[in-house]
Design a protein around this motif. Structure first.
Motif, PDB file in Angstrom:
ATOM      1  N   PHE A 108       0.746  -1.075   0.121  1.00 51.51           N
ATOM      2  CA  PHE A 108       0.223  -0.124   0.031  1.00 51.51           C
ATOM      3  C   PHE A 108       0.862   1.227   0.022  1.00 51.51           C
ATOM      4  CE2 PHE A 108      -2.192   3.429   1.897  1.00 51.51           C
ATOM      5  CZ  PHE A 108      -3.457   3.586   1.606  1.00 51.51           C
ATOM      6  N   CYS A 209      -6.919  -1.605  -3.144  1.00 53.48           N
ATOM      7  CA  CYS A 209      -7.506  -1.306  -1.893  1.00 53.48           C
ATOM      8  C   CYS A 209      -9.002  -1.961  -1.759  1.00 53.48           C
ATOM      9  CB  CYS A 209      -7.728   0.408  -1.912  1.00 53.48           C
ATOM     10  SG  CYS A 209      -6.220   1.448  -1.931  1.00 53.48           S
ATOM     11  N   THR A 216     -10.222   0.039   5.082  1.00 50.33           N
ATOM     12  CA  THR A 216      -9.369   0.471   4.006  1.00 50.33           C
ATOM     13  C   THR A 216      -9.855   0.617   2.728  1.00 50.33           C
ATOM     14  OG1 THR A 216      -7.303  -0.478   5.207  1.00 50.33           O
ATOM     15  CG2 THR A 216      -7.374   0.041   2.811  1.00 50.33           C
ATOM     16  N   MET A 220     -10.616   4.535   1.170  1.00 52.12           N
ATOM     17  CA  MET A 220      -9.784   5.015  -0.208  1.00 52.12           C
ATOM     18  C   MET A 220     -10.565   4.856  -1.302  1.00 52.12           C
ATOM     19  SD  MET A 220      -6.641   5.426   0.728  1.00 52.12           S
ATOM     20  CE  MET A 220      -6.195   5.540  -0.678  1.00 52.12           C
ATOM     21  N   SER A 221     -11.698   4.224  -1.275  1.00 55.02           N
ATOM     22  CA  SER A 221     -12.489   4.319  -2.349  1.00 55.02           C
ATOM     23  C   SER A 221     -12.949   5.689  -2.539  1.00 55.02           C
ATOM     24  CB  SER A 221     -13.808   3.220  -2.232  1.00 55.02           C
ATOM     25  OG  SER A 221     -14.538   3.646  -1.225  1.00 55.02           O
ATOM     26  N   ILE A 223     -11.515   8.504  -1.389  1.00 56.62           N
ATOM     27  CA  ILE A 223     -10.450   9.317  -1.762  1.00 56.62           C
ATOM     28  C   ILE A 223      -9.881   9.177  -3.327  1.00 56.62           C
ATOM     29  CG2 ILE A 223      -7.692   9.587  -1.311  1.00 56.62           C
ATOM     30  CD1 ILE A 223      -8.473   8.940   1.640  1.00 56.62           C
ATOM     31  N   LEU A 224      -9.868   8.160  -3.646  1.00 57.37           N
ATOM     32  CA  LEU A 224      -9.366   7.571  -5.081  1.00 57.37           C
ATOM     33  C   LEU A 224     -10.569   8.112  -6.216  1.00 57.37           C
ATOM     34  CD1 LEU A 224      -7.403   4.188  -4.475  1.00 57.37           C
ATOM     35  CD2 LEU A 224      -6.331   6.515  -4.719  1.00 57.37           C
ATOM     36  N   ASN A 314      -9.138  14.155   3.229  1.00 58.51           N
ATOM     37  CA  ASN A 314      -8.313  13.374   3.995  1.00 58.51           C
ATOM     38  C   ASN A 314      -8.059  13.669   5.440  1.00 58.51           C
ATOM     39  OD1 ASN A 314      -6.516  12.012   1.924  1.00 58.51           O
ATOM     40  ND2 ASN A 314      -6.386  14.078   0.906  1.00 58.51           N
ATOM     41  N   SER A 317     -10.411  11.177   6.962  1.00 54.38           N
ATOM     42  CA  SER A 317      -9.968   9.666   7.076  1.00 54.38           C
ATOM     43  C   SER A 317      -9.327   9.288   8.376  1.00 54.38           C
ATOM     44  CB  SER A 317      -9.021   9.442   5.977  1.00 54.38           C
ATOM     45  OG  SER A 317      -7.668   9.688   6.382  1.00 54.38           O
ATOM     46  N   GLY A 325      -5.803   3.957   4.924  1.00 54.76           N
ATOM     47  CA  GLY A 325      -6.053   5.208   4.593  1.00 54.76           C
ATOM     48  C   GLY A 325      -5.047   6.540   5.261  1.00 54.76           C
ATOM     49  N   TYR A 328      -2.010   7.266   3.449  1.00 51.77           N
ATOM     50  CA  TYR A 328      -2.126   8.001   2.247  1.00 51.77           C
ATOM     51  C   TYR A 328      -2.360   9.538   2.651  1.00 51.77           C
ATOM     52  CZ  TYR A 328      -3.989   9.510  -2.268  1.00 51.77           C
ATOM     53  OH  TYR A 328      -4.143  10.253  -3.375  1.00 51.77           O
ATOM     54  N   SER A 329      -3.366   9.617   3.671  1.00 56.01           N
ATOM     55  CA  SER A 329      -3.981  11.091   3.896  1.00 56.01           C
ATOM     56  C   SER A 329      -2.692  11.847   4.381  1.00 56.01           C
ATOM     57  CB  SER A 329      -5.250  10.922   4.840  1.00 56.01           C
ATOM     58  OG  SER A 329      -6.234  10.486   4.127  1.00 56.01           O
TER      59      SER A 329
END
Length: 363
Positions: A108, A209, A216, A220-221, A223-224, A314, A317, A325, A328-329
């Motif tokens: 990830f 993800c 997760t 992430m769904s 965010i992406l 973000n 999250s 997540g 990433y955030s």
């Protein structure tokens, strides 16, 4: 009394997933949330914008979690040096977390770096096409997008050599192979290559993800999907006045966002900004972004409005636990913080204080 065994089983499974999450990832998530508490808040920014010189800015940053990270830099400090130091500090934090991660968190976190790798590779390809020494461009590459065999790319002389180096030596190889041929490097606009790579990357990351499931996948769904849709809007707007056809646009749109499929179909046929805005108006999240954007004095640009929404997503999250997540955030929020500090430093250095408030607060 009746007993809801299915509910108990689901609740038990959730608890077990949480326990198992903490076995491998609890320490790193706790460490990351500690890093997050050091992100600058509104009072910190109020102190920064009151600075008269870059040296004052350096002293104000010493009172935050950044501490003495600029202490060895002689005055006056160029803003480019501040930018480099901010990036390097983020890389040190990220690398520490990545070095202690186990699967699937390690994969990830690798995915997080791929977007920076794409930008770096595009920079190197652009240099090769313009007969620039790739070794010169190395310093301009984002450190988070470095990869082990990046030096081998320096050996590449022609675009064909570079293509082979990227295909063989980098994690981006599969994305290149799926969407770009060797001849494309000479013939295609470099931005088309960038967007084709981002499409392949985002769809692959989204799929990965989703395969992880639970929190997760949920975090992430969202965010992406936002990132995919933002790219679709920007690709469309930037294509006006170019030779990009409707079919060309469609090939560049990531298909993992809320706009897929109807919104993307409508976007591909847009011929001006107002038509793009009409598509956005069909989605409450994007309608609000376009409604407040403009180029007149006092208005925020569309890019800044997207950045603001990205920050909001973000930050949210961190309201949930037991998911990847937040890793990433955190990177995205720190990236925005770097942009904010560099913007304020540039305004101070150039004595252009009228726009110093045009940063995007996070907390």
């Amino acid at each position: 009394p009746t007993h809801n065994t299915s509910y108990d089983f689901c609740e038990g499974s959730t608890r077990m997933a949480e326990y198992l999450f903490n076995v491998d990832n609890g320490y790193l998530e706790g460490l990351l949330r500690g890093f997050r508490s050091g992100i600058l808040d509104r009072s910190d920014y109020l102190n920064l914008v009151q600075c008269e010189t870059v040296e004052d800015l350096k002293l104000q940053l010493q009172a935050t979690d950044y501490g003495n990270f600029l202490q060895n830099e002689p005055s006056p400090i160029p803003v480019s040096v501040i930018d480099d130091k901010l990036k390097n500090r983020l890389v040190v934090e990220f690398t520490h977390l990545r070095n202690h991660a186990v699967e699937p968190l390690s994969t990830f976190m690798d995915y997080i770096t791929y977007s920076y790798m794409i930008d770096n590779i595009i920079l190197l390809i652009t240099g090769a096409l313009h007969q620039r020494q790739i070794s010169e461009l190395r310093s301009k590459c984002h450190p988070l997008g470095s990869f082990e065999l990046m030096e081998s790319v320096n050996i590449a002389i022609t675009p064909a050599d570079l293509y082979e180096a990227v295909l063989v030596d980098t994690p981006l190889g599969p994305y290149f192979k799926s969407c770009i041929s060797q001849t494309d490097l000479d013939e295609l606009n470099i931005e088309i290559i960038r967007n084709a790579l981002y499409k392949a990357y985002l769809e692959s990351f989204f799929k990965f993800c989703a395969s992880l499931g639970s929190e997760t996948a949920e975090v992430m769904s969202k965010i992406l999907a936002f990132e995919a849709d933002r790219r679709a809007f920007i690709i469309t707007i930037n294509s006006f006045g170019t030779e990009l056809t409707v079919d060309d646009r469609k090939k560049l749109y990531p298909t993992c966002g809320k706009l897929y499929p109807e919104g993307l179909e409508r976007l591909s046929k847009c011929e001006d900004y107002d038509q793009v805005k009409a598509v956005a108006d069909c989605y409450s999240e994007y309608s609000a972004i376009f409604a407040g954007a403009g180029t007149n004095p006092g208005e925020k640009t569309l890019e800044d409005k997207f950045f603001e929404r990205e920050v909001e997503i973000n930050v949210l999250s961190f309201m949930q636990q037991f998911h990847f997540g937040v890793f990433y955030s955190y990177v995205r929020l720190k990236e925005q913080e770097c942009r904010n500090i560099v913007w304020i430093a540039e305004c101070i250095a150039q004595r252009h204080r009228s726009k110093i408030e045009n940063y995007i607060p996070i907390f």
